[in-house]
Scaffold this active site. Structure first.
Site, short mmCIF file in Angstrom:
data_model
loop_
_atom_site.label_atom_id
_atom_site.label_comp_id
_atom_site.label_asym_id
_atom_site.label_seq_id
_atom_site.Cartn_x
_atom_site.Cartn_y
_atom_site.Cartn_z
N ASP A 45 0.82 -1.21 0.00
CA ASP A 45 0.00 0.00 0.00
C ASP A 45 0.86 1.26 0.00
OD1 ASP A 45 -2.37 -1.34 -0.14
OD2 ASP A 45 -2.82 -1.23 2.00
N HIS A 50 2.84 6.13 -2.98
CA HIS A 50 3.91 6.79 -3.73
C HIS A 50 3.49 7.02 -5.19
CE1 HIS A 50 7.87 7.97 -5.07
NE2 HIS A 50 7.92 6.96 -5.92
N ASN A 126 -4.99 8.49 1.76
CA ASN A 126 -5.27 7.76 2.99
C ASN A 126 -5.70 8.68 4.12
OD1 ASN A 126 -5.01 5.10 2.33
ND2 ASN A 126 -3.26 4.69 3.63
N THR A 165 -9.10 2.18 7.03
CA THR A 165 -8.59 0.89 7.50
C THR A 165 -7.13 0.97 7.93
OG1 THR A 165 -7.97 0.26 5.24
CG2 THR A 165 -10.17 -0.39 6.00
N LYS A 169 -7.91 3.38 11.85
CA LYS A 169 -8.41 2.22 12.61
C LYS A 169 -7.61 2.01 13.89
CE LYS A 169 -9.26 -2.78 12.30
NZ LYS A 169 -8.43 -3.11 13.49
#
EC number: 2.7.1.23
Length: 267
Positions: A45, A50, A126, A165, A169
């Site tokens: 991930d 990147h 993210n 996630t 999380k």
């Protein structure tokens, strides 16, 4: 098809990248670092993050595909031993009749960072986190231009649904399906007693809402946007809202989000 590949740099990922180039050449794909249609991420991930930031200026014009070479990644649909199958799908030679992939769009978070020395804007795939360098963070949080709370604690995490996630999380945030246009605010070790009080629960804001985080003391802060760290000692505020643009992932076969959650956390 115009494509580009970014890999994690470990021996397996580099070897898979070389294999992918050979297979792509056989199918007539064109390697294009400037304006690819598909960007293939080989690694984890972090590699996808990147790749996303490498092509941040072309997000509306391309789609991403992930191949994971370690543990199952939330952004990776394909395993290391499935390169040939992936190429077959991309070239229309998989028995699918040359069907185009289904493009799945995920929400992003837009950040407008206001400093005494100037203003800059970023997009996160993210999450965005704000932490203190020397001690406790003191910050005022406004929602839709109305003061909501005065935060004191280790920091604040603002995540996208797909990023829910990840770090979100681990600090007690909820996992949110990426089809929901929202951002999530989660506290990181807030101080709650009879003097200092915060809500203490994660918040979901819909697309048409925004939040502002104001620095409320002289403090050195570390702002992290996905994998990028920025040190700031003159922060005025950060505005967080769901970005107008979205990121696209090319799905050549079904891989539902909740299946990813189950495989990653439950086995």
């Amino acid at each position: 098809m115009r494509y580009y590949v970014l890999d994690r740099g470990d021996p397996l990922s580099v070897e898979l990248t070389q294999q992918f180039h050979k297979l792509a050449e056989q199918r007539g794909f064109v390697l294009d670092a400037e304006s690819p249609e598909i960007v293939v991420s080989i690694g984890g991930d972090g590699t996808m993050l990147h790749a996303f930031h490498t092509f941040i200026d072309r997000i509306p014009d391309l789609a991403f595909v992930g191949v994971h070479t370690g543990h199952l990644g939330f952004y990776a649909d394909w395993k290391a031993d499935e390169l040939t199958e992936l190429i077959d799908h991309m070239s229309g030679e998989s028995g699918q009749g040359g069907m185009k992939p289904r493009l799945v769009k995920y929400p992003l978070v837009q950040l407008d960072i206001h400093k005494k020395s100037g203003t800059s804007s970023y997009i996160a795939l993210n999450e965005f986190t704000l932490k203190g360098v020397d001690g406790t963070v003191v910050a005022q949080i406004d929602i839709n231009d109305v003061t909501f709370e005065m935060f004191r604690g280790d920091g604040i995490c603002v995540s996208t649904p797909s990023g829910s996630t990840a770090y979100n999380k681990s600090v007690g945030g909820a996992m949110v399906h990426p089809s929901i246009d929202a951002l999530q605010i989660a506290e990181i070790a807030s101080i709650n007693n009879r003097i200092f009080r915060t809500l203490g629960s994660p918040l979901l804001l819909p697309k048409h809402h925004h939040c502002d985080i104001f620095s409320r003391k002289e403090q050195r802060l570390l702002l992290t946007i996905d994998h990028v760290n920025i040190s700031i000692d003159d922060l005025v505020s950060v505005r967080c809202q769901v970005a107008e643009q979205q990121v696209s992932f090319a799905r050549y076969r079904p891989f539902p989000f909740w299946n990813r959650v189950r495989d990653a956390f439950l086995g």
